[in-house]
Scaffold this active site. Structure first.
Site, PDB file in Angstrom:
ATOM      1  CG  ASN A  16     -34.189 -14.903   0.895  1.00  0.00           C
ATOM      2  OD1 ASN A  16     -33.663 -15.076   1.989  1.00  0.00           O
ATOM      3  ND2 ASN A  16     -33.627 -14.178  -0.071  1.00  0.00           N
ATOM      4  CD1 TRP A  17     -38.475 -16.719   5.641  1.00  0.00           C
ATOM      5  CD2 TRP A  17     -37.898 -17.424   7.688  1.00  0.00           C
ATOM      6  NE1 TRP A  17     -39.400 -17.648   6.043  1.00  0.00           N
ATOM      7  CE2 TRP A  17     -39.077 -18.108   7.290  1.00  0.00           C
ATOM      8  CE3 TRP A  17     -37.349 -17.723   8.938  1.00  0.00           C
ATOM      9  CZ2 TRP A  17     -39.698 -19.054   8.105  1.00  0.00           C
ATOM     10  CZ3 TRP A  17     -37.970 -18.661   9.755  1.00  0.00           C
ATOM     11  CH2 TRP A  17     -39.136 -19.311   9.345  1.00  0.00           C
ATOM     12  CE  LYS A  18     -34.892 -10.763   0.442  1.00  0.00           C
ATOM     13  NZ  LYS A  18     -35.071  -9.594  -0.429  1.00  0.00           N
ATOM     14  CG  HIS A 102     -30.706 -12.805  -2.952  1.00  0.00           C
ATOM     15  ND1 HIS A 102     -30.712 -11.440  -2.808  1.00  0.00           N
ATOM     16  CD2 HIS A 102     -31.995 -13.199  -2.993  1.00  0.00           C
ATOM     17  CE1 HIS A 102     -31.980 -11.035  -2.759  1.00  0.00           C
ATOM     18  NE2 HIS A 102     -32.771 -12.077  -2.874  1.00  0.00           N
ATOM     19  CD  GLU A 104     -31.642  -8.631  -0.651  1.00  0.00           C
ATOM     20  OE1 GLU A 104     -31.510  -9.506   0.215  1.00  0.00           O
ATOM     21  OE2 GLU A 104     -32.763  -8.208  -1.027  1.00  0.00           O
ATOM     22  CD  GLU A 174     -35.082 -13.131  -6.003  1.00  0.00           C
ATOM     23  OE1 GLU A 174     -36.051 -13.550  -5.379  1.00  0.00           O
ATOM     24  OE2 GLU A 174     -34.112 -12.597  -5.457  1.00  0.00           O
ATOM     25  N   GLY A 180     -38.324  -5.982  -2.897  1.00  0.00           N
ATOM     26  CA  GLY A 180     -38.577  -5.163  -1.716  1.00  0.00           C
ATOM     27  C   GLY A 180     -39.105  -3.778  -2.056  1.00  0.00           C
ATOM     28  CB  SER A 220     -42.791  -6.976  -5.000  1.00  0.00           C
ATOM     29  OG  SER A 220     -41.790  -6.081  -4.541  1.00  0.00           O
ATOM     30  N   GLY A 241     -39.667 -12.880  -0.564  1.00  0.00           N
ATOM     31  CA  GLY A 241     -38.974 -12.210   0.545  1.00  0.00           C
ATOM     32  C   GLY A 241     -39.976 -11.738   1.586  1.00  0.00           C
ATOM     33  N   GLY A 242     -40.311 -10.459   1.519  1.00  0.00           N
ATOM     34  CA  GLY A 242     -41.163  -9.825   2.531  1.00  0.00           C
ATOM     35  C   GLY A 242     -42.411 -10.609   2.899  1.00  0.00           C
TER      36      GLY A 242
HETATM   37  P1  13P Z   1     -39.344  -9.363  -1.853  1.00  0.00           P
HETATM   38  O1  13P Z   1     -40.374 -10.449  -2.012  1.00  0.00           O
HETATM   39  O2  13P Z   1     -39.324  -8.758  -0.473  1.00  0.00           O
HETATM   40  O3  13P Z   1     -39.415  -8.351  -2.942  1.00  0.00           O
HETATM   41  O4  13P Z   1     -37.913 -10.078  -1.998  1.00  0.00           O
HETATM   42  C1  13P Z   1     -37.682 -10.892  -3.078  1.00  0.00           C
HETATM   43  C2  13P Z   1     -36.412 -11.613  -2.844  1.00  0.00           C
HETATM   44  O5  13P Z   1     -35.355 -11.017  -2.876  1.00  0.00           O
HETATM   45  C3  13P Z   1     -36.481 -13.049  -2.544  1.00  0.00           C
HETATM   46  O6  13P Z   1     -35.214 -13.614  -2.577  1.00  0.00           O
END
Ligand code: 13P
Length: 262
Positions: A16-18, A102, A104, A174, A180, A220, A241-242
């Site tokens: 997930n590149w956000k 998600h 967020e 999640e 993050g 993470s 994510g990251g």
């Molecule tokens: P991180 O891997 O940066 O913690 O993000 C997880 C995430 O929200 C994937 O959708």
């Protein structure tokens, strides 16, 4: 802790590149991933760039085994919904998967179980494969409400689906406190919730449908912790994510899951 040996569920890893990567940066990353992972068959690999890069990344992925995903959608196919993007539009640029609900989006953009449910039904109706996110925040975990919150997210988000529709869905657990933050749920904490989700799906739908549903862990995930997380019996992949923003680390995560890296 149990082991995934014996399960028929294929591991699915999604990046997930956000809200990251301009088009050129996205093309570069997609090319780098494609060089290393374009032939991977042992696991399903999905990358989810921002809307603006979907079309170009799709071109990079021609003849690749890496699938394309989006990060959200609207539930209508077209209309006066300024700023929104529909399932039809996503399909027209080669999208096959879509992340829905998600944390967020729930936290910052007013996403609710109700809107997640409408988006999920729109995705299924249009042949997109949904990745539906559920998970508690820190306050809820500390108050001992993890299972109640996860149950509420699952029941609300998946309301009205048939067992056959459920089979098309990927779930992502999640924990918001692990997103993050560099704080990962321990493999035991993650497995405990994944097992709970599968049991709940068994009651809501059927034991057979629940046994086939893939449940990703997100929060993470790194090349260092993926092996112990994926060992959990009910953990069928990761939503990253990251660590999906750097070619090298996402490649390592995927290769760990293919058994190529130990
Ligand atoms: P991180 O891997 O940066 O913690 O993000 C997880 C995430 O929200 C994937 O959708």
């Amino acid at each position: 802790m149990g082991s995934r040996m014996g399960t028929k569920r294929k591991i699915i890893l999604a990046g997930n590149w956000k809200m990251n990567k301009t088009s050129i940066e996205a093309i570069d990353l997609a090319n780098a991933l494609n060089r290393e992972l374009g032939d991977v068959q042992e696991v399903d690999v999905v990358i989810c760039p921002a809307y603006t890069a979907l079309s170009e990344v799709h071109e990079v992925l021609t003849d690749s085994n890496i699938r394309l995903g989006a990060q959200d959608l609207h539930w209508e196919n077209a209309g006066a919904f300024t700023g929104e993007v529909s399932a039809l539009m996503l399909k027209s640029v080669g999208v096959e998967y879509v992340i829905i609900g998600h944390s967020e989006r729930r936290q910052y953009f007013g996403e609710t179980n109700d809107s997640v449910n409408k988006k999920l039904k729109a995705a299924l109706k249009n042949g997109l494969l949904p990745i539906v996110c559920v998970g508690e925040n820190l306050k809820e975990r500390e108050a001992g409400k993890t299972f109640a919150v996860v149950q509420n997210h699952c029941e609300g988000s998946l309301a009205g689906l048939t067992p056959d529709e459920l089979r098309q869905v990927v779930l992502a657990y999640e924990p918001v406190w692990a997103i993050g933050t560099g704080k990962t749920a321990t493999p035991a904490q993650a497995q405990e919730v994944h097992q709970f989700i599968r049991g709940l799906l068994g009651k809501m739908f059927s034991a057979d449908a629940a046994a086939g549903v893939r449940i990703q862990y997100g929060g993470s995930v790194t090349p260092e912790n993926i092996a112990e997380l994926i060992a959990g019996e009910d953990i069928d992949g990761a939503l990253v994510g990251g660590a999906s923003l750097k070619g090298e680390s996402f490649v390592k995560i995927v290769k760990h899951c293919c058994g190529i890296l130990k």
